[in-house]
Design an enzyme around this catalytic site. Structure first.
Site: not given
Length: 572
Positions: A47, A272, A282
């Site tokens: 994104e 992850r 983020k």
């Protein structure tokens, strides 16, 4: 060292990638004939709401590496479904980072290209009785959702007719309702044990200018609805996601089945990356940037790919790191020392050794001829003889590190002290004869020494030994530089480990950056360019910073010489 694109099938032959559970699933699908044309298609779907970080680097290596292994294709796709947080700056930075890491995409796509398709799919869901327009507020939807132990409650708008839902949804698209006043929800099961399946929101009203579609749309799809459609439209065979999407997989499968598009990608989740002393959100990294805790997304203390690049990390070291941590199913915390080990291991072979004195102390060699300059041949890298040699000037006045001298040294101090002899790297033995101090402060400002002309090259004909070898620079030839020493941005292994009432910012390390002015480096470094990497002898690995100019050299410390990870591995 050049940072080259390495997306080349020959690499796979030279460096075979060890198998993992993702490859096992793909092998099963290929053997069972479930892959159209036997062509593996993956995608990396960031994104564009921030810069990529080291966790994304792992995903990039998995997504692109899987396609590379099977001779398939990997798309770069921007999931630009939330224009309120997205920016062209992020789109450009993501492309730069993927290329810098060494990968090329087969196609570049944007979720916004499919907004029309997503809208039509939503209309089909409504017509099939599988979606409805809901007037509950976001807070009311949360209240109706239930808990992990209690089922949710149906929305009072759940049984609206198909005709009413179609009308309301079109009017939502046409901008007739305020932001947040209505949403489109999938009609699945409010009693599902998986909360993600309890009539999730799939469209919301949001008047925000989109960096690609402008003001064409005022309704935008939610990620969990948009992502499977994007995969289906692109013909993705295997949608590789981090582990937090495992609970979302039933919704992913529900959407891809009910929108009735041909391709049926398989979602596979992997653990992850969680890195010690590092914040991987983020949203919180953006907070650090906006609140000026760091100088920007590319601050060398940041875990962003651009920050690591500016600090001196190489694409190869990051790819090696991702390979070493492997592909696992369970989340774990990775020692930061492993990442440091990977860059040390690479730079040990590729970086030139140079002389740099960070905290200079002047030394006058009293018996060395005034005005004389000798040029010594010095190897650039003993680990890589092909890097050749360079000429290094030596003169009567030099600089050494302040820490390399003690007026009253303890036992086993093998550096310079009054009456003590040491070796100057590649040149001569010197002996300290006297100390010059500032009359006001008592600070040592200069050493008076003598040298042994017979010890040229660093050895004495009489065979006497010295235990200390110091680095140095010629005072009349030295180039002034600024050096920035970086430490972990956070003081705790887990930045989220905080006292009640505080947040991760309370763990920020106040000593994460030390700037040293008036350092002295050897003259050859005047030609160094931003991004060039060196080993400062006895000090560590350093990289020329982007802020450097013709009149001011700035170096960032990439990593020190001490390799704690190698010691851990050796101890077993």
């Amino acid at each position: 060292m050049a940072d080259e694109i390495i997306n080349n099938p020959a690499i796979e032959e030279e460096n075979p990638v060890p198998s993992n559970f993702i490859y096992d699933f793909i092998d099963e699908d290929l053997a069972a004939g479930r892959v159209p044309d036997n062509i593996i298609r993956t995608r990396f779907p960031p994104e564009p709401n921030g810069y990529l970080h080291i966790g994304h680097a792992k995903a990039i290596c998995i997504d692109f590496g899987t396609a590379l292994k099977y001779g398939g294709k990997c798309n770069l796709r921007f999931d630009d479904t939330n224009p309120s947080k997205e920016d062209v700056e992020y789109v450009e930075s993501i492309q730069e980072d993927v290329k810098w890491l060494g990968f090329n995409w087969d196609n570049i796509f944007y979720a916004s290209e499919y907004f029309g398709t997503m809208y039509e799919c939503a209309v089909k869901l409504i017509k099939d009785g599988k979606a409805f327009v809901c007037d509950l507020t976001a807070e009311q939807i949360r209240e109706h959702r239930g808990t992990l132990t209690e089922p949710g409650k149906n929305s009072p708008y759940r049984e609206r007719s198909v005709e009413e839902n179609l009308d309301l949804f079109e009017r939502m698209k046409n901008g007739e309702f305020p932001d947040g006043s209505k949403v489109l929800r999938a009609k699945i099961d409010m009693a599902s044990p998986n909360i993600n399946m309890r009539d999730p929101v799939i469209y919301r009203i949001l008047r925000a200018h989109h960096h690609r579609t402008g003001d064409q749309w005022c309704i935008y799809p939610m990620y969990d609805y948009a992502h499977p459609i994007e995969d289906v439209v692109e013909g993705i065979t295997h949608s590789l996601c981090s582990l937090e999407f495992e609970d979302h997989r039933p919704l992913y499968d529900w959407v891809k089945v009910n929108v009735d598009l041909p391709a049926k990608p398989r979602q596979i989740e992997f653990a992850r990356l969680n890195l010690a002393y590092t914040q991987m959100s983020k949203r919180k990294l953006l907070q650090l940037v906006n609140e000026k805790y760091v100088s920007g997304w590319d601050d060398p203390r940041m875990p962003t790919i651009s920050g690591l690049r500016r600090r001196g990390y190489t694409p190869g070291s990051i790819r090696t790191f991702c390979e070493k941590i492997g592909v696992a199913k369970n989340n774990s915390l990775v020692d930061f020392a492993l990442l440091e080990h990977c860059i040390r291991d690479e730079l040990n072979f590729s970086a030139s050794r140079v002389m740099a004195v960070l905290r200079p102390l002047k030394v006058v060699i009293e018996n060395y001829p005034e005005g004389q300059v000798e040029w010594f041949d010095v190897e650039n890298n003993p680990e890589n003889p092909e890097m050749g040699t360079r000429k290094l000037p030596f003169s009567r006045e030099i600089y050494i590190e302040q820490d390399d001298f003690m007026e009253d040294p303890p036992n086993k101090f093998f550096r310079l002290a009054p009456g003590k002899e040491v070796r100057l790297k590649n040149t001569y033995f010197i002996t300290c004869r006297s100390v010059v101090k500032d009359e006001t402060t008592g600070e040592i400002v200069e050493l008076r020494c003598t040298y042994d002309p017979e010890s040229k090259g660093g050895n004495s004909p009489d065979g006497r030994k010295v235990k200390g070898t110091l680095h140095w620079v010629s005072a009349s030839h030295a180039v002034k530089a600024e050096v920035r020493l970086y430490d972990h941005l956070f003081m705790k292994i887990d930045p989220e480990d905080v006292e009640e009432g505080k947040d991760f910012r309370s763990n920020i390390n106040p000593n994460s950056l030390e700037i040293i002015e008036n350092c002295m480096v050897e003259p050859d470094l005047v030609r160094a360019k931003p991004g060039d990497r060196f080993q400062f002898l006895r000090m560590g690995y350093y990289c020329v910073d982007n802020d450097s100019t013709e009149n001011k050299l700035i170096f960032n410390r990439t990593v020190g010489l001490k390799d704690t990870w190698a010691k851990v591995v050796t101890k077993g």
